[in-house]
Write an enzyme that holds these catalytic residues in place. Structure first.
Site, PDB file in Angstrom:
ATOM      1  CE  LYS A  35      -0.085  -2.719  15.699  1.00 30.32           C
ATOM      2  NZ  LYS A  35      -0.792  -2.051  14.603  1.00 30.32           N
ATOM      3  CB  THR A  36       2.083  -0.571  20.062  1.00 34.24           C
ATOM      4  OG1 THR A  36       0.961  -0.413  19.200  1.00 34.24           O
ATOM      5  CG2 THR A  36       2.978   0.622  19.915  1.00 34.24           C
ATOM      6  CG  ASP A 227       2.572  -1.090  12.887  1.00 35.47           C
ATOM      7  OD1 ASP A 227       2.014  -2.197  12.944  1.00 35.47           O
ATOM      8  OD2 ASP A 227       2.284  -0.140  13.629  1.00 35.47           O
ATOM      9  CD  GLU A 228      -1.806  -0.745  11.399  1.00 37.38           C
ATOM     10  OE1 GLU A 228      -2.414  -1.759  11.022  1.00 37.38           O
ATOM     11  OE2 GLU A 228      -2.166  -0.044  12.364  1.00 37.38           O
ATOM     12  CD  GLN A 258      -7.167  -4.617  13.435  1.00 34.13           C
ATOM     13  OE1 GLN A 258      -7.196  -3.422  13.662  1.00 34.13           O
ATOM     14  NE2 GLN A 258      -6.531  -5.480  14.222  1.00 34.13           N
ATOM     15  NE  ARG A 617     -10.161  -0.364  16.533  1.00 36.58           N
ATOM     16  CZ  ARG A 617      -9.011  -1.008  16.619  1.00 36.58           C
ATOM     17  NH1 ARG A 617      -7.964  -0.419  17.133  1.00 36.58           N
ATOM     18  NH2 ARG A 617      -8.887  -2.247  16.199  1.00 36.58           N
TER      19      ARG A 617
END
Length: 765
Positions: A35-36, A227-228, A258, A617
């Site tokens: 994503k980043t 983002d998010e 998430q 993670r």
DNA sequence: GTATAAACACTTTTT
DNA sequence: GTGTTTATAC
């Protein structure tokens, strides 16, 4: 610029998400899907296609994410360009805009940002002043209610007119919340202060009441990226919607699986309903997970499939199957600590992992202590994120309060902290009188202090003199604001106020460490100035700029040395991070899922997403640990393994041999039976279990049977353990008990002088 | 006004 | 069990 090779490093769906930058886009980015990378390349691509960096607004969830992204974009297109991007958290970006437009919402550009402890103490005072019963009005609950209202754009006035909210408050026996809210808003304004939620609420009010201002920023921000997005609240949603109204170039990135912040007002609906808000939107799905092994991805998928409310997607991994998710069982929380640490020890030596390849994730901050103790015992370096952060420490808040008052003397919360620290003979009664006077004038403490002559009948001559001394001190420093940079002025204030001297004279270990913390804060200010100068050599870095930055910092942002350390943090704090080996601990009913979130299916779904975040993670190994009993508030409680363990498809799990037995008895609620059963050694995975038993016995005999006269038996050359500084060797002793002072060389923190009667030292050998 | 002791709440997660 | 706030004596 040649983008060809950069684009060719992306997979098809990533490429699509980068290249189609016009109009509204929704990028659903599964865990570990790059994503980043997509966001950074997309922003670089915009600039390569002629968009000016300052026309781009990129909003992230944490400062760290913003910093990393800016850096990576800098690597692609050069730091010179990246500097001008508007990139940061919602709070930091809009705090800056509010500084520029402050006069339009009744503040000054030097307004203070209250942190939650400032807010809480103000609420506590208001509850008292309004003569409400502190037993039914808990500060935390009240602040939570006010925060929720603000995030839903309900002002104090609107709250007072909202029968539904007031009805709810009556039902929960807090009918006067609307009065507290009104008073709280009033006093914040008098103090020229905003809390975190105000930053967002006031931006909305600013745009609503000043169409020209709104239009200015709408024109400026041609491209907006969020983002998010699954964790934005209504207030943030409206801001984004408003700002993108003109150009409609809005890109939101997120993963509904998430979404874990609904407790603070985040609305998962924002991402679920994006398609309704922007009819001709483009949808991109990033479904390939580059982070984790097949087993980890499949296990996580099998868990999250239990949630009903979600956007359909197929997250997959092309990596090896890898190890199954190991489940560790312990009898007590303390044993869990040793289990996990022992496992880390074995993995790091057996498979050559660095300590920085490990993370221990827990549901609540209070669980960290047990792991800290276990890690210290084995001398394994660790870093603790969250909890009481550096900036929350008393001495740090004290010095920061001085700085705040010099920048904004109306900041009454800060004044109250420092008016009698260091001691200058201004006690509670005097402060009370000042507050009463301020309330009667509807003004700040500072304006009372400035007009003390009008209140001379209330204070005797001696007190007045002391108060005037304080006022003069602040005024003197205020005149320096223009001449000195943040570091020089802060240094001067620490010196002249007597804080440094006061802490320097305190030779207790606590005093010594406070002194060092102040030094560290001053160094931090200096560093801040240097990084700012790197960005813009001509910038004047004064106190106001520093304070704005520090108010929105968390200790996730703290710099660190290069020693590889194990990371300890809550699952919430771990979002966006990745580690080779992840231990998820305390996976028990009523802890994870939390007891407080087990009321409705909606809450359970959020806890499940949280667990999903934890599993995803991990790159190589995910290990789940639970204990059968745990100390809570001093007494022991029996626990059952979390329902989430049995919700994972067992083909991806490596269960302990006695798990089924426990599950069965757990269901029958006869857990005591299995608890009393003697375990066959500490862990069936650990070959060093004999060693391990030794550890346990030292532990149980240590703190419990600690004798106060123990310290008198300390002699030269002994190895001792200190609760904070860890293990160390006694290298010098002087003076007779009880004045005996020892110089101890600590492994992690170096040489320190401690008074034996104070230092809680434990003799190790 | 200050220093010490007792009482109290705290534990879900954070910008 | 811990850290913070209030009560009490000096």
């Amino acid at each position: 610029m040649d983008f060809e090779h950069i684009l060719n490093e992306l997979n098809d769906s990533q490429k699509q998400a980068v290249a189609n930058y016009q109009g509204p886009s929704l990028i659903i980015a599964g865990a570990g899907s790059g994503k980043t990378k997509v966001l950074t390349v997309r922003i670089a691509y915009l600039i390569a296609n002629g968009v000016q960096p300052w026309q781009i607004l990129a909003l992230t969830f944490t400062n760290k994410a913003a910093r990393e992204m800016r850096e990576r974009i800098g690597n692609l297109i050069g730091d010179q360009q990246a500097r001008y991007l508007n990139m940061g958290t919602f709070h930091s970006i809009f705090a800056k805009i509010l500084r520029m437009e402050a006069d339009k919402i009744g503040h000054t550009s030097n307004y203070t940002i209250y942190d939650s402890s400032d807010s809480k103490s103000l609420i506590r005072k208001i509850i008292k002043d309004l003569h409400l019963d502190p037993d039914s009005y808990k500060q935390g609950a009240v602040l939570g209610r006010i925060s929720k209202a603000k995030n839903n754009l309900v002002t104090a006035k609107a709250y007072a007119n909202n029968d539904k909210l007031k009805q709810f408050d009556r039902e929960t026996r807090m009918p006067d919340i609307y009065r507290i809210y009104q008073e709280y808003s009033k006093r914040c304004k008098q103090s020229d202060a905003m809390d975190f939620d105000d930053l967002l609420l006031n931006i909305n009010i600013l745009f609503r009441d000043n169409p020209d201002v709104a239009s200015h920023y709408q024109n400026r921000f041609k491209y907006i990226l969020v983002d998010e997005y699954q964790d934005t609240n209504l207030s943030q949603y409206i801001i984004v919607k408003k700002l993108s109204e003109l150009h409609q170039n809005i890109t939101v990135v997120g993963d509904d699986a998430q979404s874990i912040y609904s407790f603070r007002g985040a609305k998962i609906e924002n991402i679920l309903n994006f398609r309704n808000d922007y009819k001709d939107y483009k949808l991109f799905k990033l479904e390939r997970n580059y982070r984790s092994t097949k087993n980890i991805v499949n296990a996580a998928n099998s868990l999250i499939a239990k949630n009903k409310n979600q956007i359909q997607k197929k997250i997959y991994s092309e990596k090896d199957s890898g190890n199954k998710i190991k489940i560790l069982r312990a009898n007590t929380d303390i044993e869990e600590g040793y289990n996990v640490v022992s496992h880390i020890f074995d993995l790091s030596y057996g498979e050559n992992y660095k300590y920085s390849d490990f993370a221990i994730l827990y549901r609540t901050n209070s669980q960290s202590r047990i792991f800290e103790e276990a890690l210290r015992k084995r001398n394994i370096p660790y870093k603790l994120y969250g909890g009481t952060s550096f900036y929350q420490r008393k001495e740090i808040k004290d010095l920061l309060s001085y700085l705040r008052v010099v920048v904004n003397p109306n900041d009454s919360e800060a004044i109250k902290r420092i008016i009698n620290y260091p001691k200058r003979g201004i006690g509670a009664t005097t402060v009370d009188k000042l507050e009463t006077a301020a309330a009667s004038q509807a003004s700040s403490l500072w304006s009372i202090l400035l007009n003390l002559h009008n209140f001379s009948s209330s204070f005797n001559a001696g007190t007045q003199k002391k108060l005037m001394g304080f006022v003069r001190f602040i005024q003197e420093k205020m005149t320096e604001l223009g001449n000195l940079n943040a570091y020089d002025l802060a240094q001067k204030i620490a010196q002249d106020s007597g804080i440094l001297k006061d802490l320097f004279l305190d030779k207790s270990p606590e005093g010594v460490s406070r002194y060092e913390n102040i030094k560290e804060l001053l160094n931090g200010i200096n560093e801040f100035i240097e990084t700012e100068k790197e960005q813009d050599p001509d910038a004047e870095v004064g106190l106001p700029k520093y304070l704005e930055n520090v108010a929105l910092l968390t200790d996730m942002d703290a710099k660190d040395d290069d020693i590889p350390k194990i990371s300890l943090m809550t699952v919430h704090a771990s979002k966006g991070l990745e580690y080779k080996n992840v231990f998820i601990v305390g996976v028990e009913q009523n802890l994870f899922p939390s007891q407080m979130s087990s009321g409705s299916e909606k809450e359970i779904e959020e806890e499940r997403r949280l667990f999903y975040v934890a599993i995803t993670r991990a790159e190589h190994n995910a290990i789940i640990s639970y204990a059968m009993s745990r100390r809570k508030w001093g007494n022991f409680n029996m626990c059952n393994p979390s329902r989430f363990i049995s919700e994972i498809n067992p083909e991806f799990l490596d269960m302990p041999s006695n798990f089924n037995l426990i599950q069965k008895s757990a269901n029958q609620e006869s857990i005591f039976e299995s608890f009393n059963e003697k375990p066959k050694g500490f862990s069936n995975f650990n070959k060093k279990s004999t060693n391990f038993g030794k550890f346990k016995s030292t532990k149980t005999s240590s703190f419990k049977n600690f004798k106060p006269d123990n310290a008198q038996n300390i002699t030269l050359g002994m190895t001792v353990e200190h609760a904070r500084f860890g293990l160390g060797k006694v290298i010098a002793l002087e003076a007779e008990w009880p004045e005996t002072k020892a110089e101890i060389d600590f492994k992690t923190s170096g040489k320190r002088q401690l008074l034996l009667k104070f230092a809680k030292l434990k003799i190790v050998e």
